[in-house]
Design a protein around this motif. Sequence first.
Motif, short mmCIF file in Angstrom:
data_model
loop_
_atom_site.label_atom_id
_atom_site.label_comp_id
_atom_site.label_asym_id
_atom_site.label_seq_id
_atom_site.Cartn_x
_atom_site.Cartn_y
_atom_site.Cartn_z
N LEU A 249 1.19 -1.02 -0.20
CA LEU A 249 0.08 -0.33 0.40
C LEU A 249 0.93 0.85 0.39
N ASP A 250 0.17 2.77 -0.64
CA ASP A 250 0.68 3.97 0.01
C ASP A 250 0.80 4.50 1.04
N SER A 251 2.60 4.48 1.90
CA SER A 251 2.09 4.50 3.71
C SER A 251 0.56 5.49 3.66
N LYS A 252 -0.02 6.04 3.12
CA LYS A 252 -0.29 7.12 3.48
C LYS A 252 -2.59 6.24 3.96
N GLU A 253 -1.84 4.99 3.34
CA GLU A 253 -3.35 4.33 3.53
C GLU A 253 -3.01 3.29 5.00
N ILE A 254 -1.98 3.45 5.63
CA ILE A 254 -0.65 1.48 6.14
C ILE A 254 -2.11 3.09 8.29
N PRO A 255 -2.57 2.18 8.96
CA PRO A 255 -3.15 3.19 10.09
C PRO A 255 -2.29 3.48 10.56
N LYS A 256 -2.63 4.51 11.37
CA LYS A 256 -1.98 4.81 12.31
C LYS A 256 -1.67 4.30 13.91
N GLU A 257 -2.72 3.80 14.29
CA GLU A 257 -2.57 3.33 15.66
C GLU A 257 -4.06 2.22 15.25
N CYS A 258 -3.39 0.85 16.46
CA CYS A 258 -4.79 -0.12 16.33
C CYS A 258 -5.52 -0.23 17.31
#
Length: 286
Positions: A249-258
Motif C-alpha cells: 500500500l501507499d504509506s498514507k493508507e497504513i493505519p496510524k493506530e491499532c
Amino acid sequence: KKNDIALLCLPIQYIAGAMVLVRALVLDLKVAIIEPKQNPIEELVHAGINVDVASFVPTQWAQMIQFPAELDHIFKESKGVLLGGAGLDSQLEKKTSALDFPVFHTYAMTETVSHIAYRRINIHSQPSIYEVFPGILIDKNENSCLKIQSFLTDHQWLETSDLVEIISEKSFQLLGRADFVINSGGFKIQPLKLETLCQDFFSDKNLSCDLFLFGIEDAFYGQKAVLFVNQELAQVYFTELKNFLANHLDSKEIPKECIIVPNFQINSNGKIDRIKTVNLYFNNQK
C-alpha cells in the motif's frame, strides 16, 4: 425444483429471510425452519435432513465452518449455499473453498428484493468480482458507486453506496462502501482493500479475528485511519503488520493506530456495526 428442501434460519422480518419463504411459495419448495441463531449446526445435525438450498450471513457461517465434517454431511447433495449481507474475510473464504459442495457469495440489498449478483467461492475465484443475473443492468455514477436497473427497480436506476469497478456489462468488482471511505490528510483510503490484506496477514499467523478500519477525527489529518480488532494478540503483531502493509500500500493508507475491542457490536442483520462499536469504545474511555 418442486419439493426441494430450503433451509430457513434467518429472521423473516428482513429481506433475506422473507425471500426464502417467497421462493418456497413460488417454486413449491419444502421449508426446514430453525430458529435464527449464530450457530445452527447442532440443530441441523439433530434434524438429520439433507438441505438442497440454504442462506446464511457470514457471522453464522464463521461459526458453522468450524465443523466441516458436519457441513459436508448436511450439504453433500446441496445445490447451493448462499452467503450474503456482508463481506467474507480471507480466512473464512479459504476454509469455505475447501468444502465439496457449491457455496456462493451474493450481492444483495433490500431495495432489489434480495440478491442481484453472485460469485462462486473456490480456489480460482477472483475476490469481490460478481456476475449479475439475467435482466439486471449495471453502471456506476459520478462517484463510482454502483447503479442497478431491472424490473425489480421498476426499470429506474437505483444508486447504491458501494464503490465498484465495472468489469463488463455482466460483472463488477466490489471496492468498498463510499460511506466508509476515510479522508486522511486529503488522501482517500478504501477500508476494504486494507482490511483484506490485514486478514491475510493474521491468517498467516493463525490468528482468528474480526477487524475493520475506521476514520477517527484528528487535528492533523482531519481523519486518522485506525484499525479496530477483537483479538488482543493483534497488538503484538501491529509493527510487523505495518511493515507487511508497506509492501502493498501507499504509506498514507497504513493505519496510524491499532485499538483492541474484545466484543464488536452486531446489528440485527448480523453485520458488524462499526459506528456503534467505535462510539461505545470511546464512551467507555471517558
